[in-house]
Design a protein around this motif. Structure first.
Motif, mmCIF file in Angstrom:
data_model
loop_
_atom_site.group_PDB
_atom_site.id
_atom_site.type_symbol
_atom_site.label_atom_id
_atom_site.label_comp_id
_atom_site.label_asym_id
_atom_site.label_seq_id
_atom_site.Cartn_x
_atom_site.Cartn_y
_atom_site.Cartn_z
ATOM 1 N N ASN A 150 38.628 33.775 45.077
ATOM 2 C CA ASN A 150 38.793 34.032 43.642
ATOM 3 C C ASN A 150 38.041 33.040 42.768
ATOM 4 O O ASN A 150 38.440 32.750 41.642
ATOM 5 C CB ASN A 150 40.270 34.075 43.260
ATOM 6 C CG ASN A 150 40.950 35.335 43.753
ATOM 7 O OD1 ASN A 150 40.288 36.339 44.017
ATOM 8 N ND2 ASN A 150 42.258 35.299 43.873
ATOM 9 N N THR A 199 33.729 31.893 41.761
ATOM 10 C CA THR A 199 32.395 32.486 41.784
ATOM 11 C C THR A 199 31.555 31.977 42.951
ATOM 12 O O THR A 199 30.669 32.684 43.433
ATOM 13 C CB THR A 199 31.649 32.203 40.474
ATOM 14 O OG1 THR A 199 31.512 30.790 40.298
ATOM 15 C CG2 THR A 199 32.395 32.806 39.289
ATOM 16 N N GLU A 204 27.980 36.047 42.540
ATOM 17 C CA GLU A 204 27.915 37.306 41.789
ATOM 18 C C GLU A 204 29.139 37.572 40.923
ATOM 19 O O GLU A 204 29.043 38.312 39.928
ATOM 20 C CB GLU A 204 27.720 38.472 42.755
ATOM 21 C CG GLU A 204 26.375 38.457 43.444
ATOM 22 C CD GLU A 204 26.294 39.496 44.545
ATOM 23 O OE1 GLU A 204 25.491 40.443 44.403
ATOM 24 O OE2 GLU A 204 27.030 39.370 45.542
ATOM 25 N N LEU A 205 30.292 37.007 41.249
ATOM 26 C CA LEU A 205 31.450 37.198 40.383
ATOM 27 C C LEU A 205 31.195 36.652 38.979
ATOM 28 O O LEU A 205 31.849 37.065 38.018
ATOM 29 C CB LEU A 205 32.687 36.532 40.985
ATOM 30 C CG LEU A 205 33.385 37.276 42.121
ATOM 31 C CD1 LEU A 205 34.555 36.446 42.661
ATOM 32 C CD2 LEU A 205 33.879 38.646 41.663
ATOM 33 N N SER A 206 30.238 35.730 38.867
ATOM 34 C CA SER A 206 29.917 35.162 37.549
ATOM 35 C C SER A 206 29.319 36.203 36.606
ATOM 36 O O SER A 206 29.279 35.994 35.394
ATOM 37 C CB SER A 206 28.941 33.989 37.702
ATOM 38 O OG SER A 206 27.685 34.427 38.219
ATOM 39 N N TRP A 219 35.754 38.129 32.998
ATOM 40 C CA TRP A 219 36.225 37.227 34.058
ATOM 41 C C TRP A 219 37.502 36.506 33.628
ATOM 42 O O TRP A 219 38.466 36.416 34.407
ATOM 43 C CB TRP A 219 35.132 36.220 34.405
ATOM 44 C CG TRP A 219 35.556 35.153 35.370
ATOM 45 C CD1 TRP A 219 35.767 33.843 35.089
ATOM 46 C CD2 TRP A 219 35.827 35.297 36.763
ATOM 47 N NE1 TRP A 219 36.154 33.153 36.213
ATOM 48 C CE2 TRP A 219 36.200 34.029 37.259
ATOM 49 C CE3 TRP A 219 35.800 36.372 37.644
ATOM 50 C CZ2 TRP A 219 36.540 33.801 38.601
ATOM 51 C CZ3 TRP A 219 36.143 36.157 38.983
ATOM 52 C CH2 TRP A 219 36.499 34.895 39.442
ATOM 53 N N LEU A 236 39.612 38.999 44.767
ATOM 54 C CA LEU A 236 38.385 39.712 44.422
ATOM 55 C C LEU A 236 37.339 39.440 45.490
ATOM 56 O O LEU A 236 37.106 38.286 45.866
ATOM 57 C CB LEU A 236 37.863 39.276 43.056
ATOM 58 C CG LEU A 236 38.693 39.656 41.828
ATOM 59 C CD1 LEU A 236 37.959 39.222 40.568
ATOM 60 C CD2 LEU A 236 38.990 41.134 41.792
ATOM 61 N N ARG A 237 36.717 40.501 45.955
ATOM 62 C CA ARG A 237 35.712 40.358 47.016
ATOM 63 C C ARG A 237 34.497 41.212 46.664
ATOM 64 O O ARG A 237 34.622 42.411 46.422
ATOM 65 C CB ARG A 237 36.300 40.810 48.354
ATOM 66 C CG ARG A 237 35.315 40.778 49.526
ATOM 67 C CD ARG A 237 35.983 41.258 50.810
ATOM 68 N NE ARG A 237 36.391 42.659 50.716
ATOM 69 C CZ ARG A 237 37.224 43.251 51.582
ATOM 70 N NH1 ARG A 237 37.774 42.557 52.560
ATOM 71 N NH2 ARG A 237 37.529 44.528 51.438
ATOM 72 N N VAL A 238 33.332 40.575 46.624
ATOM 73 C CA VAL A 238 32.085 41.313 46.432
ATOM 74 C C VAL A 238 31.567 41.715 47.805
ATOM 75 O O VAL A 238 31.440 40.885 48.706
ATOM 76 C CB VAL A 238 31.033 40.467 45.690
ATOM 77 C CG1 VAL A 238 29.749 41.265 45.522
ATOM 78 C CG2 VAL A 238 31.561 40.030 44.329
ATOM 79 N N LEU A 250 32.979 45.914 44.239
ATOM 80 C CA LEU A 250 33.971 44.908 43.899
ATOM 81 C C LEU A 250 35.323 45.402 44.392
ATOM 82 O O LEU A 250 35.843 46.416 43.924
ATOM 83 C CB LEU A 250 34.014 44.666 42.383
ATOM 84 C CG LEU A 250 35.010 43.597 41.923
ATOM 85 C CD1 LEU A 250 34.657 42.226 42.524
ATOM 86 C CD2 LEU A 250 35.050 43.499 40.402
ATOM 87 N N TYR A 254 39.484 44.613 45.330
ATOM 88 C CA TYR A 254 40.649 43.815 44.938
ATOM 89 C C TYR A 254 41.681 44.056 46.033
ATOM 90 O O TYR A 254 42.357 45.077 46.039
ATOM 91 C CB TYR A 254 41.165 44.259 43.567
ATOM 92 C CG TYR A 254 42.178 43.341 42.910
ATOM 93 C CD1 TYR A 254 42.637 42.178 43.526
ATOM 94 C CD2 TYR A 254 42.684 43.644 41.645
ATOM 95 C CE1 TYR A 254 43.550 41.343 42.906
ATOM 96 C CE2 TYR A 254 43.608 42.812 41.013
ATOM 97 C CZ TYR A 254 44.035 41.673 41.652
ATOM 98 O OH TYR A 254 44.955 40.853 41.039
#
Length: 401
Positions: A31, A33, A89-91, A160, A175-177, A186, A188
């Protein structure tokens, strides 16, 4: 074999001296970035090809994608060496804003979403509508518990930040990319990674251990308040009080009250039921055990690699830790992974597990090491790719007497 690519161009490959960066390190955390940092000489062929925020930086171990993100900052030191910092990539979710919308069963907006899962999907759709294709996410696997929402509003928060405070902090999950071909999903999910068959064991790959307990969240009595200020006074038996309590916890810690809102509950009997469930969580100490270990895959490629989010069995009789093989509830979650691409022997993983118990003593009393040791030995011999050396058995016997 680690490789770093920038927009498809090779920045780092240990097999080619012309394409090397300095001290490349990755830090991955659930969880979060994630980060990639490295140095770059001015003589590197692609030193001018990294465009901040725009270029895509990918890190591979053989064919496995370990990190994907963008360059965030760079600086030069006295020797004119560039220091590059990248974020995962979460960023991308920091680049969009959630304009004012009302969600939930009480809203009058057209096409609203009434559950946490549906609202989450709407948030990602809103994000995708504002950013370019390279920063969009397809909705992937969502297996968190579905909860009906009465009212939830957005007000120009970054996507975010809103997801962190209104989802990750409320609904258990990660959260997993995930990449499948050219599609970025994405997810969850409740379980991020795999169940590992590698064992973290004292005397072999366990580096450090910390155990700590927190009492600041302890509550021994709560006053539940439901929808339209409904209370439990009419449902609370002969007491007629507006609170519930646990006598054992009161004896241990004294009276510690808290008021808790159950905005979705309007029936006093249901409110009493939910309050008692909630109280059971409040009376227990959160005892957290955190381990730092080495991934044995770095030493023996025949042993399966440990990845972020994996559940791993851990054995340390010295510290009273004894995972039961086959029972994943006793395994430890890999919450952080630090990789040194230049010297993989320095790679380090952090695992954690939180146990809820009324007292610290219950944790120590729950492990009978003598009774379990022969069973553990037998099962460890049968794990693929692993062996239990005689010296380990000798150590165990010496320390259990």
């Amino acid at each position: 074999m680690y490789r770093i690519l920038c927009d498809g161009k090779t920045l780092h490959d240990v097999r080619d001296l012309d394409y090397q960066v300095l001290n490349p390190k990755i830090s991955l955390e659930l969880n979060k970035t994630g980060n990639l940092d490295f140095g770059m000489l001015q003589t590197h062929h692609h030193v001018n090809d990294i465009n901040k925020l725009k270029s895509r930086i990918n890190v591979y171990e053989d064919d496995d994608l370990l990190f994907s993100g963008r360059s965030l900052t760079d600086e030069k030191d006295f020797q004119n060496t560039g220091q590059i910092s990248c974020e995962g990539e979460l960023s991308f979710l920091l680049d969009s804003i959630q304009r004012p919308h009302s969600y939930g069963t009480e809203t009058t907006e057209i096409g609203t979403a009434d559950t946490n899962i549906e609202i989450f999907k709407r948030l990602i759709q809103e994000h995708n509508s504002q950013v370019e294709e390279a920063k969009r996410f397809e909705i992937g696997v969502i297996d968190i518990e579905s909860v009906t929402i009465t009212s939830l509003s957005t007000n120009y928060e970054k996507t975010w930040d809103f997801i962190n405070s209104n989802f990750l902090e409320k609904y258990d999950g990660y959260l997993r990319v995930r990449h499948d071909g050219n599609v970025r999903y994405l997810d969850y999910v409740k379980q991020y990674g795999n169940v590992s068959n590698q064992v973290i064991r004292f005397g072999e790959n366990l580096l450090d251990l910390k155990k700590y307990s927190k009492a600041e969240d302890i509550k021994t009595a709560i006053i539940p308040v439901g929808k339209d200020n409904v209370t439990i006074t009419t449902a609370n038996g002969h007491n007629g009080t507006d609170y519930v309590y646990n006598q054992d916890a009161v004896n241990l810690y004294g009276w510690i009250y808290d008021k808790v809102d159950f905005s979705e509950v309007y029936d006093p009997d249901k409110l009493l039921e939910e309050a008692n469930k909630y109280l059971q969580k409040c009376i227990n100490l959160a005892i957290t055990i955190e381990l730092t270990a080495v991934d044995l895959h770095m030493i023996d490629v025949d042993i399966n690699a440990i990845r972020l989010g994996d559940l791993v069995p851990c054995i340390s009789t010295q510290h009273g830790i004894m995972s039961t093989f086959g029972d994943v509830s006793t395994y430890y979650l890999v919450s952080k992974y630090e990789l040194d691409l230049e010297n993989p022997a320095n790679n380090k993983i952090t695992l954690g597990r939180t146990i809820s118990t009324l007292t610290d003593k219950q944790v120590n009393d729950s492990v009978n090491l003598k009774a379990q040791i022969s069973e553990v030995r037998t099962e460890m011999y049968n794990l693929p790719g692993l062996s239990l050396e005689p010296i380990t058995n000798t150590w165990m016997d010496a320390n259990l007497t």
